[in-house]
Write an enzyme that holds these catalytic residues in place. Structure first.
Site, short mmCIF file in Angstrom:
data_model
loop_
_atom_site.label_atom_id
_atom_site.label_comp_id
_atom_site.label_asym_id
_atom_site.label_seq_id
_atom_site.Cartn_x
_atom_site.Cartn_y
_atom_site.Cartn_z
N LYS A 35 -7.67 10.36 -18.45
CA LYS A 35 -7.99 11.10 -19.67
C LYS A 35 -6.83 11.04 -20.66
CE LYS A 35 -11.70 11.89 -17.29
NZ LYS A 35 -11.89 13.08 -16.45
N TYR B 74 -14.34 20.90 -12.73
CA TYR B 74 -14.84 19.54 -12.94
C TYR B 74 -15.89 19.27 -11.87
CZ TYR B 74 -14.96 14.49 -12.77
OH TYR B 74 -15.39 13.20 -12.75
N ARG C 121 0.83 -1.22 0.00
CA ARG C 121 0.00 0.00 0.00
C ARG C 121 0.86 1.27 0.00
NH1 ARG C 121 -2.05 1.30 4.62
NH2 ARG C 121 -2.63 -0.84 5.13
N ASP D 79 -5.46 21.68 -11.51
CA ASP D 79 -5.89 20.46 -12.18
C ASP D 79 -5.50 20.61 -13.65
OD1 ASP D 79 -7.29 18.49 -13.58
OD2 ASP D 79 -9.00 18.54 -12.19
C1 LIG Z 1 -12.28 13.33 -15.15
C2 LIG Z 1 -11.71 14.49 -14.44
C3 LIG Z 1 -11.39 14.40 -13.08
C4 LIG Z 1 -11.67 13.18 -12.24
O1 LIG Z 1 -10.83 12.13 -12.58
P1 LIG Z 1 -11.22 10.57 -12.41
O2 LIG Z 1 -10.04 9.88 -12.95
O3 LIG Z 1 -12.48 10.36 -13.19
O4 LIG Z 1 -11.44 10.35 -10.96
C5 LIG Z 1 -10.81 15.51 -12.48
N1 LIG Z 1 -10.57 16.64 -13.17
C6 LIG Z 1 -10.88 16.77 -14.48
C7 LIG Z 1 -10.59 18.04 -15.19
C8 LIG Z 1 -11.46 15.69 -15.16
O5 LIG Z 1 -11.77 15.83 -16.45
#
Ligand SMILES: *Cc1c(COP(=O)(O)O)cnc(C)c1O
Length: 388
Positions: free
Chosen positions: A209, A113, A60, A184
């Site tokens: 993504k 988001y 972990r 982000d």
């Molecule tokens: C999809 C997304 C997230 C969340 O990520 P997950 O991998 O789905 O938990 C956070 N920020 C942005 C900009 C996103 O497009």
């Protein structure tokens, strides 16, 4: 064993990002060594007596396959310390939000988001922090909100409105006021925007993504050059347990090998589609920072090495007509998420949590790497069915 950051030859520090995604995270170059990294499946590590490496106490805490990815992420974001991989983007975001002191105030773009917005409002409802939402394209408003705040969250371009924040100015303002900052960077990718270079404390990614890029894994990451912050994030990951699986980590690294090619191709196609959509009689509005007339264009051109491959459009017609157009698409896949090789489309307000300042009929297009003419023909035909 993967080369650790301290073993990376000095010349590697100069490698360009499109080389790093290919050359990083590989086994040390010994004779007969495999060319690619292995998937290390283990829940524990051999050892007795005094612990020599706390990371190797238990599965972990760390895993060599995660470390391959964490090394590449750090080099892409130009961080001085390895990144931290998480089970999902939202797990990474939750970890970063744990850095905000209890009862502290977080400044957050109103069009963040929706998972980040939902998590922040959940923490607020439980009295753990307070939240101020801002129009992040409005620098004056955002800087004013930083007075007395504890943390600044940035997303640029925002999801799904594609507003562009003045990232260097806002990060400088946060730093001057001693406000913790996190960006982000999912939409831009580190090939296009490197917030740590502008003074961000932490960068997070939904690796799900663009980085992984094939819509086959859910994974996240946080990257920082601050040893104290990294220590706290890592402790949070170990204690809260939102760790990735080694197979998912390996898949993400395999996907990242083509990141530069995918981003280049999808960005070119997104630019072309945005130009054509802006002329389409069934489209009322196009948001894409690459369009010269877009309100975020000048800023994006100044601070990004590209404009990304998400395009937002508001077609003519009501929700029913727009949904019918989505259903008429054959090549584009109607689905949430973005950043994969395949083009996806979604009416964001189908999510009840989506802020109501996002138009009900706004479609978010995540442009993939298919042929531009095939993508256009499908869109054009589906949109032309809208009665306007
Ligand atoms: C999809 C997304 C997230 C969340 O990520 P997950 O991998 O789905 O938990 C956070 N920020 C942005 C900009 C996103 O497009």
């Amino acid at each position: 064993m993967t080369a650790r950051p301290e073993d990376i030859p000095a010349h590697d520090a100069d490698l360009r990002p499109d080389t790093v995604v290919v050359a990083g995270g590989r086994p040390a170059p010994e004779h007969d060594a495999p060319v690619g990294p292995s998937i290390v499946l283990t829940s524990t590590y051999r050892g007795s007596g005094e612990l020599r490496d706390a990371d190797r106490a238990y599965g972990r805490f760390s895993n060599p396959t995660w470390e391959d990815v964490e090394d590449v992420l750090a080099r892409l974001e130009r961080a001085e310390l390895p990144g931290l991989l998480y089970a999902s983007g939202l797990a990474a975001i939750a970890s970063v939000l744990s850095l905000v002191p209890a009862g502290g105030r977080l400044v957050l773009p109103r069009h963040s988001y929706q998972g980040s917005l939902a998590l922040a409002s959940d923490l607020e409802a439980r009295g753990l922090l307070s939240v101020t939402t801002v129009d992040v394209a409005d620098t004056e408003q955002t800087v004013a909100a930083l007075e007395g705040a504890d943390a600044l969250w940035l997303e640029s371009p925002t999801n799904p409105m594609l507003e562009v924040a003045d990232v260097p100015a806002l990060l400088a303002a946060a730093r001057e006021r001693g406000v913790l900052s996190c960006v982000d960077n999912t939409f831009a990718t580190p090939l296009v925007q490197r917030p740590l270079e502008h003074g961000a404390d932490v960068v997070v990614h939904s690796v799900t993504k663009y980085l992984a890029g094939h819509s086959d894994v859910v994974l996240g990451a946080a990257v920082t050059s601050d040893p104290e912050l990294r220590g706290r994030l890592k402790k949070h990951r170990s204690l809260h347990g939102a760790i990735p699986g080694p197979f998912e980590a390996w898949l993400a690294l395999r996907g990242m090998r083509t990141l530069a090619l995918r981003v280049e191709r999808s960005t070119t196609t997104a630019g072309e589609l945005a130009r054509r959509l802006a002329e389409h009689p069934a489209v009322r509005e196009v948001r894409y920072p690459g369009l010269p007339e877009d309100p975020g264009h000048a800023r994006a051109a100044a601070q990004m090495d590209g404009f990304g491959s998400v395009v937002a459009i508001v077609p003519a017609g009501d929700v029913g007509a727009v949904e019918a157009a989505v259903d008429a698409l054959r090549l584009w896949t109607p689905a949430t998420s973005l950043g994969g090789v395949e083009s996806l489309v979604e009416r964001r307000r189908r999510h009840h949590e989506e802020p109501h300042s996002v138009p009900e009929t706004l479609l978010r297009l995540s442009v993939g790497i298919e042929n531009v003419e095939d993508l256009w023909a499908d869109l054009d035909r589906a949109l032309s069915g809208i009665d306007r």
